[in-house]
Design an enzyme around this catalytic site. Structure first.
Site, PDB file in Angstrom:
ATOM      1  N   GLU A  60      31.658   9.831  20.916  1.00 42.17           N
ATOM      2  CA  GLU A  60      32.193   8.527  21.328  1.00 42.17           C
ATOM      3  C   GLU A  60      33.119   7.913  20.295  1.00 42.17           C
ATOM      4  OE1 GLU A  60      28.974   9.315  21.670  1.00 42.17           O
ATOM      5  OE2 GLU A  60      28.518   9.122  23.812  1.00 42.17           O
ATOM      6  N   HIS A 129      19.546   2.524  26.686  1.00 47.59           N
ATOM      7  CA  HIS A 129      20.355   2.857  27.870  1.00 47.59           C
ATOM      8  C   HIS A 129      20.406   1.688  28.855  1.00 47.59           C
ATOM      9  CE1 HIS A 129      20.081   6.869  26.264  1.00 47.59           C
ATOM     10  NE2 HIS A 129      20.796   7.383  27.238  1.00 47.59           N
TER      11      HIS A 129
END
Lengths: 326, 318
Positions: A60, A129
């Protein structure tokens, strides 16, 4: 009007902008053949090929940075972050680079970049998450933050975000993906910084965005049953933020409640509350109320997750208390 | 350009960088400029050799130690100096300071205040260059310290995977601020790290401007052919401290002396004299001319205005 899901609306927005502008390309984890973890980009590889729908390694920090770099020299990348939580890994590239390059380097440097980040809880995915981290970026000058709550807004705002010449964090809520709603076939881009009045009302102003706008809409209906008329404003974009519409509404209702899924402390609600306090203090008939997530990590266990999150019930309770505080 | 003119050109540019950095250190000492700065004194051959091997349309990304890269790419010393003075006439109108300047006309996409921050940017520029079929190449400067950042490893992996036209140029000056590479790197040389990404990694004498030039030239040919990225490690040494106010207590006098003997400008001067491309007198004239340019840069900066406070909130968004 035809109804489609939030996911389909996003996909339509991506497809249309990719058809219109050859410099738009997609970058992210599992977005090509797999179609993205939530299926938003499904099928786009077939139409646009592997040059424009690019699967990345799990990096990322660098693929978001690569998108920033590509945006500097004539591309319009749209990055998908499978979970918004992973933006922590990419935040250097957004905060220290994308957000600053135009201000520092001037007109020669533009970062027309969209980072689509899947945020929000409600699926028991646990502490890493499920987060709503948009407030971090609202606090960072130089990056726009958008958080649509309906399929029509998802499409219209995504088109605008892609055409914008600045970095835009585009927050999608995982609970909204399957929500259906009317979306015009030919959808105009929706300007950033224009809130949407979802419901007109007299007794109370509720400000919300993303999934909490949907939750608040349910609450408005329940409040009606209690004989209360609440005005609901969906912010749509958090930066730029349409404070004027909120202030105008508060001048009419005299009461403000801000509903967000992010954590309560130093959140978006705190900013909205303070701005209204600064600009419409004389019109307030009651203390401003915030409904937000409890300031602890988000548990995976269903009852703990629900205990942490704002909900229709909590919004209704808070609204009734607020009306009772005159 | 014949070899003679090329070498003379390198000599001029390297002196320009040296004198620029020495002047900046002097200005800091006298309190004439504020903030911080990371001089590239001693590393001139890396910047000049690499930039000389690039094409006009290629891109360059730089680091916190970026003045030299910018001068080597053709940047205006006056606008760089004015930026250090925080003046409106500086490259970033005083907004960036020493570590954040760019000149997109020259393909110079910016120095960078975050160690390792430029690697993903360069990789993305190369991705865009490839997608747009431009045949442009990206030269990405970074230091030994940055090669310990995750972004280095992620970027090299992606660039190799996608065969991107990028040349990763590591200026290994042995120290990340005060930390010797022996205490920060599990491998001996940065170039070895290329193997993990199925990439060619070469180590060259970073104080030899021709060696740097040739390595970058080869990497560029490869990149333009579509054969992907390269990693070039330039072994060099900064003769100054990491930033202003660094007393360099972590280095021995013997080590500094050893590297001073190997410093790049002396090396090139000898070569020019040996090849009879330049007389001692001509060398003195070139040095004088370089000092003159730096003196003009300081004058220009002092004469320039500070940015007006009213501009503070201008240009946050494009």
């Amino acid at each position: 009007m035809r109804e489609i899901t939030y996911t389909e609306a996003l996909r339509e927005g991506l497809r249309e902008e990719m058809e219109l502008d050859a410099s738009v390309f997609l970058l992210g984890e599992d977005i090509a053949g797999y179609g993205g973890a939530f299926g938003v980009t499904r099928g786009l590889i077939d139409k646009f090929g592997a040059e424009r729908v690019i699967n990345t390694p799990i990096s990322e920090g660098s693929f978001v940075g690569a998108a920033v770099g590509a945006s500097l020299v004539g591309s319009r990348p749209v990055v998908e972050l499978m979970f918004m939580d992973f933006i922590a890994l990419a935040s250097d590239q957004l905060v220290n680079h994308a957000a600053k390059l135009h201000y520092v380097f001037g007109d020669q440097a533009k970062c027309p970049l969209v980072v689509r980040a899947v945020g929000g809880a409600g699926r028991c995915y646990g502490p890493t998450h499920s987060q709503s981290l948009e407030a971090w970026f609202v606090h960072t000058p130089g990056i726009k933050v958008v958080a649509p709550s309906t399929p029509a807004d998802a499409k219209g705002l995504l088109k605008t975000a892609i055409r914008d010449n600045n970095p835009v964090l585009f927050m999608e809520h995982k609970l909204l993906y399957n929500e259906r709603g009317p979306v015009p076939r030919i959808a105009d881009p929706i300007p950033l910084g224009k809130a949407r009045v979802v419901a007109k009302g007299e007794d109370l102003t509720i400000v919300a965005y993303s999934a909490m706008a949907m939750e608040s809409e349910k609450a408005v209906i329940e409040l009606h049953e209690h004989g209360l008329s609440a005005e609901l404003i969906d912010l749509r974009s958090l930066c730029p933020m349409d404070i004027d519409s909120i202030v105008e509404s508060v001048k009419k209702t005299g009461r403000l409640m801000v509903v967000e899924e992010g954590h309560r402390t130093a959140g978006v609600g705190a900013e909205v509350a303070c701005r209204v306090f600064e600009e419409a203090y004389d019109y307030l008939d009651a203390p401003i109320r915030r409904v937000a997530s409890v300031d602890v990590p988000i548990s995976a266990s269903p009852p703990l997750e629900q205990a942490l999150l704002p909900s229709c019930e909590k919004i209704v309770t808070a609204a009734l208390e607020l009306i009772g505080t005159d | 350009m014949g070899e003679k003119n090329k070498l003379l050109d390198y000599y001029r540019t390297m002196l320009l960088i040296r004198f620029f950095e020495e002047k900046v250190e002097d200005l800091f000492r006298r309190g004439a400029i504020k903030g911080t700065s990371h001089p590239a004194t001693g590393q001139e051959a890396c910047a000049v050799g690499a930039c000389a091997a690039l094409g006009k349309k290629d891109y360059v990304t730089s680091t916190h130690r970026g003045h030299g890269h910018m001068i080597a790419r053709g940047g205006d010393p006056s606008k760089i100096m004015a930026e250090l003075f925080g003046k409106e006439s500086g490259y970033s109108r005083g907004r960036g300071g020493s570590q954040l300047m760019a000149d997109f006309q020259l393909g110079f996409l910016g120095s960078n205040g975050i160690t390792g921050g430029g690697l993903p940017l360069a990789t993305g520029v190369a991705l865009s260059a490839k997608l747009r079929h431009t045949r442009r190449v990206v030269a990405c400067f970074f230091g030994d310290g940055a090669s310990n950042q995750g972004t280095f490893h992620e970027s090299l992996n992606m660039a190799s995977l996608w065969k991107l036209p990028v040349i990763y140029i590591c200026e290994n000056n042995l120290y990340a601020m005060s930390t010797n590479i022996k205490n920060s790197m599990a491998v001996k040389n940065v170039a070895e790290r290329a193997a993990a990404y199925a990439m060619e990694g070469v180590r060259v004498d970073g104080n030899d401007v021709l060696a740097v030039h040739d390595a970058v030239h080869m990497a560029r040919v490869k990149a333009k052919k579509g054969d992907g990225p390269s990693l070039i490690e330039c072994a060099t040494y900064r003769l100054s401290g990491h930033s202003r106010g660094d007393p360099r207590k972590y280095r021995t006098a013997a080590e500094e002396k050893e590297w001073e003997a190997k410093e790049p400008i002396k090396h090139l001067r000898k070569l020019l004299l040996k090849k009879k491309y330049m007389t001692g007198k001509e060398s003195t004239a070139i040095r004088k001319e370089a000092r003159q340019i730096i003196a003009e840069a300081v004058k220009f900066s002092k004469r320039s205005k500070f940015p007006d406070e009213s501009t503070l909130t201008e240009g946050l968004f494009a």
